[in-house]
Design a protein around this motif. Structure first.
Motif, PDB file in Angstrom:
ATOM      1  N   UNK A   1       0.785  -1.094  -0.041  1.00 35.27           N
ATOM      2  CA  UNK A   1      -0.172  -0.102   0.008  1.00 35.27           C
ATOM      3  C   UNK A   1       0.775   1.208  -0.064  1.00 35.27           C
ATOM      4  N   UNK A   2       0.361   2.228  -0.774  1.00 36.20           N
ATOM      5  CA  UNK A   2       1.263   3.493  -0.905  1.00 36.20           C
ATOM      6  C   UNK A   2       0.376   4.718  -0.839  1.00 36.20           C
ATOM      7  N   UNK A   3       0.522   5.532  -0.024  1.00 38.85           N
ATOM      8  CA  UNK A   3      -0.648   6.593   0.161  1.00 38.85           C
ATOM      9  C   UNK A   3       0.115   7.903  -0.172  1.00 38.85           C
ATOM     10  N   UNK A   4      -0.339   8.915  -0.649  1.00 40.04           N
ATOM     11  CA  UNK A   4       0.363  10.435  -0.722  1.00 40.04           C
ATOM     12  C   UNK A   4      -0.876  11.304  -0.345  1.00 40.04           C
ATOM     13  N   UNK A   5      -0.566  12.031   0.984  1.00 39.46           N
ATOM     14  CA  UNK A   5      -1.410  12.768   1.427  1.00 39.46           C
ATOM     15  C   UNK A   5      -1.620  14.103   0.853  1.00 39.46           C
ATOM     16  N   UNK A   6      -2.520  14.847   1.045  1.00 40.60           N
ATOM     17  CA  UNK A   6      -2.894  16.126   0.533  1.00 40.60           C
ATOM     18  C   UNK A   6      -1.875  17.191   0.528  1.00 40.60           C
ATOM     19  N   UNK A   7      -0.902  16.723   1.546  1.00 43.85           N
ATOM     20  CA  UNK A   7       0.157  17.860   1.762  1.00 43.85           C
ATOM     21  C   UNK A   7       1.456  17.199   1.032  1.00 43.85           C
TER      22      UNK A   7
ATOM     23  N   UNK B   1       4.319  11.052   1.239  1.00 42.81           N
ATOM     24  CA  UNK B   1       4.229   9.641   0.808  1.00 42.81           C
ATOM     25  C   UNK B   1       4.230   8.613   1.932  1.00 42.81           C
ATOM     26  N   UNK B   2       3.679   7.728   1.989  1.00 43.29           N
ATOM     27  CA  UNK B   2       3.743   6.742   3.209  1.00 43.29           C
ATOM     28  C   UNK B   2       3.522   5.303   2.328  1.00 43.29           C
ATOM     29  N   UNK B   3       4.529   4.379   2.522  1.00 45.84           N
ATOM     30  CA  UNK B   3       4.443   2.885   2.025  1.00 45.84           C
ATOM     31  C   UNK B   3       4.305   1.898   3.124  1.00 45.84           C
ATOM     32  N   UNK B   4       3.573   0.740   2.964  1.00 51.31           N
ATOM     33  CA  UNK B   4       3.599  -0.302   3.984  1.00 51.31           C
ATOM     34  C   UNK B   4       3.514  -1.733   2.890  1.00 51.31           C
ATOM     35  N   UNK B   5       4.502  -2.591   3.443  1.00 46.98           N
ATOM     36  CA  UNK B   5       4.538  -3.839   2.827  1.00 46.98           C
ATOM     37  C   UNK B   5       3.983  -4.783   4.044  1.00 46.98           C
ATOM     38  N   UNK B   6       3.314  -5.784   3.592  1.00 45.60           N
ATOM     39  CA  UNK B   6       2.611  -6.593   4.885  1.00 45.60           C
ATOM     40  C   UNK B   6       2.991  -8.076   4.404  1.00 45.60           C
ATOM     41  N   UNK B   7       3.304  -8.894   5.357  1.00 43.30           N
ATOM     42  CA  UNK B   7       3.406 -10.354   5.361  1.00 43.30           C
ATOM     43  C   UNK B   7       2.429 -10.849   5.731  1.00 43.30           C
ATOM     44  N   UNK B   8       2.179 -11.926   5.033  1.00 47.71           N
ATOM     45  CA  UNK B   8       1.001 -12.949   5.598  1.00 47.71           C
ATOM     46  C   UNK B   8       1.266 -14.349   5.555  1.00 47.71           C
ATOM     47  N   UNK B   9       2.394 -14.577   6.282  1.00 52.24           N
ATOM     48  CA  UNK B   9       2.688 -15.869   6.609  1.00 52.24           C
ATOM     49  C   UNK B   9       3.215 -17.021   5.661  1.00 52.24           C
ATOM     50  N   UNK B  10       3.891 -16.333   4.725  1.00 53.12           N
ATOM     51  CA  UNK B  10       4.826 -17.340   3.751  1.00 53.12           C
ATOM     52  C   UNK B  10       5.797 -17.629   4.336  1.00 53.12           C
TER      53      UNK B  10
ATOM     54  N   UNK C   1       8.745 -14.758  17.765  1.00 49.34           N
ATOM     55  CA  UNK C   1       9.622 -13.437  17.686  1.00 49.34           C
ATOM     56  C   UNK C   1       8.483 -12.172  17.382  1.00 49.34           C
ATOM     57  N   UNK C   2       8.541 -11.280  18.310  1.00 48.57           N
ATOM     58  CA  UNK C   2       7.923  -9.978  17.897  1.00 48.57           C
ATOM     59  C   UNK C   2       8.764  -8.785  17.704  1.00 48.57           C
ATOM     60  N   UNK C   3       8.814  -8.142  16.869  1.00 51.23           N
ATOM     61  CA  UNK C   3       9.616  -6.750  16.564  1.00 51.23           C
ATOM     62  C   UNK C   3       8.935  -5.853  16.158  1.00 51.23           C
ATOM     63  N   UNK C   4       9.610  -4.679  15.786  1.00 60.17           N
ATOM     64  CA  UNK C   4       9.166  -3.553  15.173  1.00 60.17           C
ATOM     65  C   UNK C   4      10.362  -2.628  14.622  1.00 60.17           C
ATOM     66  N   UNK C   5      10.282  -1.968  13.687  1.00 59.27           N
ATOM     67  CA  UNK C   5      11.198  -0.882  13.169  1.00 59.27           C
ATOM     68  C   UNK C   5      10.648  -0.268  11.806  1.00 59.27           C
ATOM     69  N   UNK C   6      11.346   0.459  11.196  1.00 58.41           N
ATOM     70  CA  UNK C   6      10.835   1.184  10.086  1.00 58.41           C
ATOM     71  C   UNK C   6      12.147   1.109   8.866  1.00 58.41           C
ATOM     72  N   UNK C   7      11.776   1.345   7.752  1.00 61.81           N
ATOM     73  CA  UNK C   7      12.543   1.010   6.520  1.00 61.81           C
ATOM     74  C   UNK C   7      13.853   1.705   6.387  1.00 61.81           C
ATOM     75  N   UNK C   8      14.073   2.771   7.596  1.00 57.65           N
ATOM     76  CA  UNK C   8      15.253   3.097   7.451  1.00 57.65           C
ATOM     77  C   UNK C   8      16.326   2.481   8.149  1.00 57.65           C
TER      78      UNK C   8
END
Length: 275
Positions: A181-187, A190-199, A222-229
């Protein structure tokens, strides 16, 4: 404490002789800290043995990199507008080594191909192979894929990452990602999001099935979080740690009692996990 990228010659020879006493020859290693190292599997990652928290930190990083790759590659290629635009375009961008090729082959079909792409010089993480996007919805974008000023634009797509690979020194583990999913706001943000579904992906021969996004990713215990940076990565299970990477290797600040304070810092040179 940084664990050095050295293997004692004496301990290596001793382990080799002992391992061969049963008839066939198998090679084992003990490094200078006494950690056992078995033969390299050739699958893109070699896990350190001896410290369970350090080992878990490396697995967490690999799970993160399995999904983060497509977000980072798209950003490096600057291909978001191409994905949203008309068919018939292609481009190639250089990585620190290797390259990224992007192609919009049909109105709803887009391919990103990593060609032995090393995104950051000094960091042995490599991506190779193709991610196939099939666009499901595309709202607000102009014909060239740009988002007009003061307009909200959204694109969603399914992802096929079956032929995409990643690894450290060798891209041999399967990358993950099933939705985009990629979304560009009215400002204009750009925000993007890839999602994994158990492959399935295999890390050091063990099967994992990641689910979620970079902001909240889980796989088995495992439980973890971060961002694409990829500057920092936080794990809450099976170890509480904040993981960072640099040109030298990985640093894991471990919170052993879950009070939010680092109790010890573990460092690992890239040479210790490069396959």
């Amino acid at each position: 404490m940084r664990i050095p990228a050295r293997t004692s010659v004496l301990s290596c020879l001793l382990a080799t002789m002992l391992a061969g006493c049963g008839g066939g020859i198998s090679i084992a290693f003990f490094d200078d800290d006494g950690f056992f190292r078995d033969d390299f599997r050739g699958d893109g990652l070699h896990l350190p043995h001896g410290d369970s928290e350090l080992r878990a930190s490396v697995v967490a990083l690999a799970l993160f990199d399995s999904l983060a790759g497509i977000e980072r590659l798209m950003a490096a290629a600057g291909a978001h507008a191409q994905l949203a635009g008309a068919a018939g375009t292609s481009a190639e961008r250089a990585c620190a080594s290797g390259s990224i090729v992007t192609r919009k082959t049909a109105a709803t079909t887009f391919v990103l191909e990593a060609r032995q792409c090393q995104l950051v010089a000094g960091d042995p993480l490599l991506y190779d192979g193709s991610w196939l996007f099939v666009v499901q919805s595309n709202v607000g974008h102009a014909a060239d894929g740009s988002c007009p000023a003061a307009t909200s634009c959204v694109l969603t797509a399914t992802l096929d990452s079956a032929s995409a690979r990643f690894g450290y020194g060798r891209a041999a583990m399967r990358a993950t990602g099933s939705n985009w999913r990629q979304e560009t706001s009215t400002a204009g943000v750009l925000q993007v999001q890839a999602q994994a579904s158990g492959a399935s992906t295999f890390i050091d021969g063990v099967e994992f099935r990641p689910t979620g996004t970079l902001a909240s990713l889980s796989a088995q215990e495992f439980s973890l979080s971060g961002d694409s940076t990829r500057r920092t990565l936080t794990t809450t299970a099976p170890v509480h740690a904040t993981i960072s990477t640099d040109a030298a290797g990985l640093v894991s600040a471990v919170d052993e009692n879950g009070d939010g304070q680092a109790d010890r810092s573990l460092s690992l040179d890239w040479d210790r996990i490069v396959d």
